[in-house]
Design a protein around this motif. Structure first.
Motif, PDB file in Angstrom:
ATOM      1  N   LYS A 286       0.818  -1.227   0.000  1.00 37.36           N
ATOM      2  CA  LYS A 286       0.000   0.000   0.000  1.00 37.36           C
ATOM      3  C   LYS A 286       0.845   1.268   0.000  1.00 37.36           C
ATOM      4  N   SER A 327      -1.667   5.889  -5.702  1.00 36.77           N
ATOM      5  CA  SER A 327      -1.623   4.916  -4.617  1.00 36.77           C
ATOM      6  C   SER A 327      -2.699   5.318  -3.579  1.00 36.77           C
ATOM      7  N   PRO A 328      -2.946   4.455  -2.595  1.00 38.50           N
ATOM      8  CA  PRO A 328      -4.035   4.744  -1.646  1.00 38.50           C
ATOM      9  C   PRO A 328      -3.888   6.089  -0.921  1.00 38.50           C
ATOM     10  N   SER A 335      -1.058  -0.461  -6.254  1.00 35.89           N
ATOM     11  CA  SER A 335      -0.114  -1.010  -5.277  1.00 35.89           C
ATOM     12  C   SER A 335       1.242  -0.314  -5.417  1.00 35.89           C
TER      13      SER A 335
END
Ligand code: IPM
Ligand code: MG
Length: 347
Positions: A286, A327-328, A335
């Motif tokens: 993550k 990305s998050p 990922s």
């Protein structure tokens, strides 16, 4: 060009792996890597967070690319054995005293900033943080008061040579940019800061072309969210720089985006993302590798004399973001590997 790779703990190995693949994708002749253990990983394998073998690798390298250190398993160890001592030890042993932390908003990320987009868009600054002194390296310990209470203490101190050499880096950095330097201190309360301010003012005599201002650190923290566009270069001590650079990173989008360079007098340097080991997301793919990839670009520019390769990486990161890679931490779903791939696809 010999590069030491020190992945460290938590998300460190994941983000370093992506940066290495990006460097390899550049196909530069004579780029060699040597990996070493640091932090909790080194403690667990070798009983020390900064083993001699790692220091040897650091010494023979031209530059060091560092992931992150910090491991909750190690929080109760004696301080000199804790993971953080690896980075503090490297900075100190190799005299990496000048820490450059650029904070600039990639326009595509205006919505990821904790600030309103129109405020965030103004951000383009470099925080120059002193790394070898201050309360980080003063005498410290635990003692008992006269009435038997436990007391912890850490001495804050700077001598004038330490202030002068980082002030010069601040002025030089401003000279290469918009010519504005803001020195951040707490001179209304701290003697350390009074000396800091006096020496910065003395040093200014050699830089008449630079517009110098002074700001108390509490006000600087407030101004960073109120009107970050007013800052060009900030020069400050070790502790204040630590705090303000985390704050600046979130103003500029995400702590997963900010690279840093820690330089000695010869431009040998240690390069690392400003974020930590993030144990809560370690091993899950993550983490955003861009701060580390951008640190690799800084390494090419400052220590390895490869400015074009640095431009290529920075350009590829901007293009990957422009094409929607997120990305998050940036509100997306890619990922760690996929973010690295997105950059390499552009390269
Ligand atoms: C940083 C980190 C370090 C520091 C820690 C890991 C010791 O927060 O590089 O900003 O405080 O300098
Ligand atoms: Mg920090």
């Amino acid at each position: 060009m010999r590069v030491a790779l020190f992945p460290g703990d938590g998300i460190g190995p994941e983000v370093i792996a992506e940066a290495r693949l990006v460097l390899e994708a550049l196909d530069l002749p004579s780029l060699e890597f040597e990996e070493g253990l640091v932090g909790g990983a080194a403690y667990k394998a070798m009983g020390h967070p900064l083993p001699q073998a790692t220091l040897d690798i650091a010494e023979r390298a031209d530059a060091i690319l560092f992931g992150a250190v910090g491991d909750p398993d190690c929080d109760r160890l004696e301080r000199h054995l804790r993971p953080e001592q690896a980075i503090l030890g490297l900075r100190r042993h190799l005299s990496f005293f000048a820490n450059l932390r650029p904070a600039k908003l990639f326009p595509e990320l205006a919505d990821a900033s904790a600030l309103r987009p129109e405020v965030a868009r103004q951000i383009d600054m470099v925080i120059v943080r002193e790394l070898n002194g201050d309360v980080y390296f003063g005498e410290k310990g635990m003692r008992k008061t006269a009435s038997g209470l436990r007391e912890g203490y850490d001495v804050m101190a700077y001598n004038e040579d330490e202030v002068r050499r980082i002030a010069r880096i601040g002025f030089e950095t401003a000279r290469a940019r918009a010519g504005k330097l803001c020195s951040v201190d707490k001179a209304n309360v701290l003697e350390t800061s009074q000396l800091w301010r006096d020496v910065v003012i003395e040093t200014a005599a050699d830089y008449p072309d630079i517009e110098l201002s002074h700001m108390y650190v509490d006000n600087a923290a407030m101004q960073l969210v109120r009107n970050p566009g007013q800052f060009d270069v900030i020069v400050t001590g070790n502790l204040f720089g630590d705090i303000l650079s985390d704050q600046a990173s979130m103003c500029a989008g995400s702590i997963g985006m900010l690279p840093s360079a820690s330089l000695d007098v010869n431009q040998k340097g240690l390069y690392e993302p400003i974020h930590g080991s993030a144990p809560d997301i370690a091993g899950q793919g993550k983490a955003n590798p861009l701060a580390t990839i951008l640190s690799a670009a800084m390494m090419l520019r400052y220590s390895l004399n490869q400015p074009e390769a640095a431009d290529r990486i920075e350009g590829a990161v901007a293009k990957a973001l422009a094409s929607g890679a997120r990305s998050p931490d940036l509100g997306g779903t890619l990922s760690t590997r996929a973010m690295g791939e997105a950059v390499r696809a552009v390269l």
